[in-house]
Write an enzyme that holds these catalytic residues in place. Structure first.
Site, mmCIF file in Angstrom:
data_model
loop_
_atom_site.group_PDB
_atom_site.id
_atom_site.type_symbol
_atom_site.label_atom_id
_atom_site.label_comp_id
_atom_site.label_asym_id
_atom_site.label_seq_id
_atom_site.Cartn_x
_atom_site.Cartn_y
_atom_site.Cartn_z
ATOM 1 N N GLY A 255 16.729 19.827 13.623
ATOM 2 C CA GLY A 255 17.259 21.101 13.149
ATOM 3 C C GLY A 255 18.132 21.794 14.169
ATOM 4 C CG ASN A 256 21.363 23.692 12.659
ATOM 5 O OD1 ASN A 256 22.041 22.744 13.049
ATOM 6 N ND2 ASN A 256 21.292 24.033 11.380
ATOM 7 C CD GLU A 278 10.200 12.272 15.266
ATOM 8 O OE1 GLU A 278 8.998 12.534 15.394
ATOM 9 O OE2 GLU A 278 10.913 12.803 14.405
ATOM 10 C CG ASN A 368 13.059 18.864 5.806
ATOM 11 O OD1 ASN A 368 13.764 18.796 4.803
ATOM 12 N ND2 ASN A 368 13.367 19.612 6.835
ATOM 13 N N GLY A 372 7.324 14.171 13.175
ATOM 14 C CA GLY A 372 6.540 13.871 14.370
ATOM 15 C C GLY A 372 5.973 15.114 15.027
HETATM 16 N N1 COA Z 1 10.074 30.857 4.084
HETATM 17 C C1 COA Z 1 10.958 30.344 3.206
HETATM 18 N N2 COA Z 1 11.970 29.536 3.560
HETATM 19 C C2 COA Z 1 12.118 29.254 4.870
HETATM 20 C C3 COA Z 1 11.254 29.773 5.843
HETATM 21 C C4 COA Z 1 10.193 30.607 5.406
HETATM 22 N N3 COA Z 1 9.316 31.122 6.268
HETATM 23 N N4 COA Z 1 11.657 29.324 7.043
HETATM 24 C C5 COA Z 1 12.736 28.544 6.839
HETATM 25 N N5 COA Z 1 13.010 28.507 5.534
HETATM 26 C C6 COA Z 1 14.098 27.798 4.877
HETATM 27 C C7 COA Z 1 15.440 28.309 5.353
HETATM 28 O O1 COA Z 1 15.811 29.465 4.644
HETATM 29 C C8 COA Z 1 16.329 27.115 5.056
HETATM 30 O O2 COA Z 1 16.588 27.086 3.665
HETATM 31 P P1 COA Z 1 18.021 26.688 3.093
HETATM 32 O O3 COA Z 1 18.218 25.263 3.518
HETATM 33 O O4 COA Z 1 17.851 26.857 1.619
HETATM 34 O O5 COA Z 1 18.974 27.643 3.736
HETATM 35 C C9 COA Z 1 15.425 25.915 5.374
HETATM 36 O O6 COA Z 1 14.083 26.411 5.282
HETATM 37 C C10 COA Z 1 15.665 25.316 6.756
HETATM 38 O O7 COA Z 1 15.519 26.335 7.710
HETATM 39 P P2 COA Z 1 16.487 26.523 8.968
HETATM 40 O O8 COA Z 1 16.294 27.920 9.450
HETATM 41 O O9 COA Z 1 17.867 26.074 8.642
HETATM 42 O O10 COA Z 1 15.814 25.658 10.079
HETATM 43 P P3 COA Z 1 15.896 24.173 10.599
HETATM 44 O O11 COA Z 1 17.063 23.401 10.110
HETATM 45 O O12 COA Z 1 15.709 24.332 12.055
HETATM 46 O O13 COA Z 1 14.574 23.523 9.950
HETATM 47 C C11 COA Z 1 12.253 23.152 9.564
HETATM 48 C C12 COA Z 1 13.326 24.091 10.134
HETATM 49 C C13 COA Z 1 10.884 23.710 9.927
HETATM 50 C C14 COA Z 1 12.374 23.017 8.061
HETATM 51 C C15 COA Z 1 12.469 21.740 10.234
HETATM 52 O O14 COA Z 1 12.469 21.868 11.623
HETATM 53 C C16 COA Z 1 11.420 20.748 9.825
HETATM 54 O O15 COA Z 1 11.524 20.103 8.800
HETATM 55 N N6 COA Z 1 10.342 20.611 10.667
HETATM 56 C C17 COA Z 1 9.229 19.757 10.385
HETATM 57 C C18 COA Z 1 9.377 18.419 11.018
HETATM 58 C C19 COA Z 1 9.522 18.474 12.512
HETATM 59 O O16 COA Z 1 9.142 19.417 13.173
HETATM 60 N N7 COA Z 1 10.085 17.418 13.050
HETATM 61 C C20 COA Z 1 10.347 17.290 14.450
HETATM 62 C C21 COA Z 1 9.374 16.411 15.066
HETATM 63 S S1 COA Z 1 10.095 15.371 16.247
#
Ligand code: COA
Length: 492
Positions: A255-256, A278, A368, A372
């Site tokens: 993510g960003n 990862e 998603n 990891g």
């Molecule tokens: N409630 C509702 N929606 C939420 C939210 C919340 N509390 N927090 C984030 N979101 C939504 C955002 O609005 C965004 O939605 P959109 O795509 O419709 O705009 C989406 O979730 C992604 O959020 P963003 O702020 O762009 O963050 P990100 O790209 O950094 O992703 C996770 C954040 C948590 C979704 C992502 O990091 C993830 O899938 N993590 C789990 C897996 C992981 O940690 N892997 C790494 C291990 S090596």
């Protein structure tokens, strides 16, 4: 043979182990042809579905096409494709969210049934039958070992200079498992090649197609502030003597925001960094290029097109500094604990006691998957979770009274960060944690309501160790579902 002929070797009901991890190294031709076959079968009124296991997320030619055709019965372990997400959340597709380090051993132990087909993208097949892996490893070794039939896609788009970058090592199943002899992040303990039993190979398909590399958004102000808090915290840890000056191996999530932290490290004071992570994202490559990072271990690349060009053009420089490993090694709990990895992952929401939800919006809609994050959070030297304090233009507070789904319990979370500040939860009781998280991390718009909840819970809760008002604890989520906002005034 053609992708069409290869797809004809796949039967309805098959469980297929496919390559692919964060949009890299996934098969690009056979899944598309399989989706066509499935669509045709559906048109004839026949049910045709397969189960798809991968390393992690893939691309539109795989997840997108198969989901669109209604062709996936069960999907695991991580996905980020919009169509797949839609089908899972509509209840039309089974999805099993698994720790990435568990997947290979679950299949090897027989927990998930027989693997019928391995469908693997590779860079090249050598004359002696060994195979040069492509831009991700994921679970490919396991798929090749466990499947009855193997289909290889040889993708000439993948740079041949990838040869030598991989390190394939196999752990035995208990009771014969031995310690993994990995003591340093950049160490190589296996072979650069995958070994494929020729008698199992039923098809070799030639392709020339790019990975799903998407551009990163430049870090916004909030992400930069989160990165700033983390860098300040790490400097403090060094000052207190709890970490060496070049820190400990870094893991940075997807993510960003995660990428913004890496960008921040580029301007930070730390030198001689290492990474045990990862995925290799843009920020990681920039750190390697600037010399701040000396080596990076991962299971996949996930680069923007511009950065992919940079890496491809200078592969001999990067080959010495990057090791790509199977994901049961890159995410291995024992190795992560041994190396003392600093785990930094993004989250959806956290509660006032430090429980973290990484996967489910409003407790029920998968975003998603856990990926990891659990492997690293529980076993890291330090486990940091981060998010902007608001989501959906402020209608949602990411700090809530109680998380609507738990991926990482309070026991696996040491540090929480938002753009407002950083809460160091180490050594604190639940009530102390709650006050600190609200003070440091909550958005000013929601601070008052969180404090009000906590104060009343501290007075009225059944137990006073982790005070909660159960009739209200998920009330914020309920309010959002009813009114479109967690804010109290919008309900009136
Ligand atoms: N409630 C509702 N929606 C939420 C939210 C919340 N509390 N927090 C984030 N979101 C939504 C955002 O609005 C965004 O939605 P959109 O795509 O419709 O705009 C989406 O979730 C992604 O959020 P963003 O702020 O762009 O963050 P990100 O790209 O950094 O992703 C996770 C954040 C948590 C979704 C992502 O990091 C993830 O899938 N993590 C789990 C897996 C992981 O940690 N892997 C790494 C291990 S090596």
């Amino acid at each position: 043979m053609s992708a069409n002929e290869a797809a004809a070797l796949i039967n309805s009901g098959d469980q297929i182990g496919m390559s692919g991890f964060t949009g890299s190294g996934y098969p690009k031709a056979v899944p598309l042809e399989l989706a066509h076959r499935i669509a045709e079968a559906t048109f004839r009124g026949q049910k045709f579905q397969v189960s798809v296991f991968t390393g992690a997320s893939t691309g539109p030619e795989l997840d997108g096409a198969l989901a669109m055709a209604g062709g996936i019965h069960l999907r695991l372990p991580y996905q980020s494709d919009p169509e797949t997400r839609k089908r899972i959340n509509a209840g039309e597709m089974e999805y099993m969210d698994v720790h990435l380090s568990h997947v290979a051993q679950f299949v090897e132990y027989g927990f998930l049934g027989k693997l019928n087909v391995a469908l693997i993208e590779v860079t090249a097949v050598l004359e002696d039958g060994r195979v040069v892996p492509s831009s991700s490893i994921g679970n490919n070794r396991t798929w090749i070992d466990e499947a009855d039939r193997i289909i290889l896609e040889v993708n000439s788009w993948q740079p041949t200079a990838l040869e030598g970058m991989h390190d394939i090592y196999k752990v035995k199943a208990p009771p014969n498992r031995e310690p993994i002899p990995l003591l340093r992040t950049g160490q190589r303990i296996g072979s650069p090649y995958l070994t494929v039993p020729p008698e199992k190979v039923v098809a070799v398909v030639l392709t020339d197609a790019p990975d799903r590399n998407s551009a990163f958004k430049a870090p916004d102000e909030g992400s930069k502030r989160i990165a700033g808090h983390i860098l300040e915290f790490l400097s403090w840890e060094v000052k207190k003597g709890r970490m060496p000056e070049n820190l400990l191996p870094l893991q940075s999530g997807v993510g960003n925001i995660a990428n913004a932290v890496l960008f921040g490290l580029e301007e930070g004071p730390f030198e001689g960094l290492t990474s045990y992570t990862e995925v290799i994202q843009d920020g990681m490559v920039r750190l390697l290029k600037s010399g701040k990072l000396t080596c990076a271990s991962a299971t996949a690349f996930s680069l923007s097109p511009a950065m992919m060009d940079e890496v491809n053009a200078n592969m001999s420089f990067y080959r010495d500094k990057i090791v790509l490993r199977p994901q049961d090694i890159s995410n291995n709990p024992g190795v992560i604990r041994r190396l003392g990895v600093i785990a930094m992952n993004a989250m959806i929401e956290a509660d006032i006691y430090g429980n973290v939800n990484s996967t489910h919006v409003m407790g029920s809609r998968i975003q998603n998957g856990i990926g990891g994050s659990g492997d690293f959070a529980r076993n890291g030297y330090l486990s940091i979770f981060m998010a902007p304090s608001l989501a959906q233009k402020g209608a949602i507070s990411t700090i809530v009274p109680m998380v609507s789904h738990v991926d990482h319990t309070e026991h696996d979370v040491q540090v929480l960060v938002t753009e407002n500040g950083l809460a160091d939860l180490r050594g604190l009781s639940p009530r102390q944690r709650a006050h600190l998280i609200i003070e440091k991390c909550a958005n000013p718009d929601y601070k008052g309501a969180l404090l009000d909840y906590l104060n009343r819970a501290e007075r009225l809760s059944y137990g006073k160790h982790t005070p909660h008002l159960l009739t209200e604890s998920l009330g914020w989520h309920n309010r959002y579902l009813r009114t479109g906002s967690m804010r109290v005034r919008e309900e009136i």
